[in-house]
Design a protein around this motif. Sequence first.
Motif, short mmCIF file in Angstrom:
data_model
loop_
_atom_site.label_atom_id
_atom_site.label_comp_id
_atom_site.label_asym_id
_atom_site.label_seq_id
_atom_site.Cartn_x
_atom_site.Cartn_y
_atom_site.Cartn_z
N THR A 43 0.82 -1.28 0.00
CA THR A 43 0.04 -0.06 0.00
C THR A 43 0.77 1.40 -0.03
O THR A 43 0.42 2.57 -0.29
N ALA A 46 2.32 2.94 -3.97
CA ALA A 46 1.67 4.07 -4.73
C ALA A 46 1.54 5.20 -3.93
O ALA A 46 1.74 5.37 -2.93
N ASP A 50 -2.43 8.72 -5.87
CA ASP A 50 -2.85 7.73 -6.95
C ASP A 50 -4.14 6.73 -6.63
O ASP A 50 -4.28 6.79 -5.16
N LYS A 51 -4.90 6.53 -7.31
CA LYS A 51 -6.02 5.85 -7.11
C LYS A 51 -5.97 4.24 -7.36
O LYS A 51 -5.14 4.34 -8.68
N GLN A 52 -5.92 3.16 -6.59
CA GLN A 52 -5.88 1.78 -7.06
C GLN A 52 -7.05 1.23 -7.29
O GLN A 52 -8.26 1.32 -6.77
N LEU A 54 -8.54 -2.55 -7.59
CA LEU A 54 -8.30 -3.69 -6.95
C LEU A 54 -9.05 -4.85 -7.39
O LEU A 54 -10.22 -4.82 -7.76
N LEU A 114 -3.91 -5.77 -6.21
CA LEU A 114 -3.75 -4.55 -6.90
C LEU A 114 -3.67 -5.00 -8.50
O LEU A 114 -3.00 -5.81 -8.92
N THR A 117 -3.13 0.98 -11.35
CA THR A 117 -2.95 2.22 -10.22
C THR A 117 -3.17 3.49 -11.40
O THR A 117 -2.49 3.54 -12.49
#
Length: 119
Positions: A43, A46, A50-52, A54, A114, A117
């Motif tokens: 975690t 990033a 940033d937006k992940q 999943l 993940l 990203t």
Amino acid sequence: MKIYKVKVNGKTYRVELDSVEEVKSKTEEVKKEEVKAEVKKETTVASAGDKQILAPLQGTIVDVKVKVGDQVKKGQTVAIIEAMKLENEVSSTFDGEVASIAVSKGSQVSSKDLLITLK
């Protein structure tokens, strides 16, 4: 003690089971700590902005629909995961530009792994 009847290949067996106390092993605790450390490390890879995206479920990546640098809109399909012979579309929950892709076609993923990203 409980007694059960078990039928195996047409033959019936009488089985007696005693209750056993659950004992936590030290190796189990160490493994949990290692998993927590690994999750924490993943975690922090990033950056803060940033937006992940999943994985919503466990399965195999069948296709990745975007490339690094592509612009993605909220709701756009970014990958397809096959789970239990069904193909499931993974949609972006954010608008943004693809910064990195952590999987490829044929990759095995678990729930919450993940995938992509965005920045």
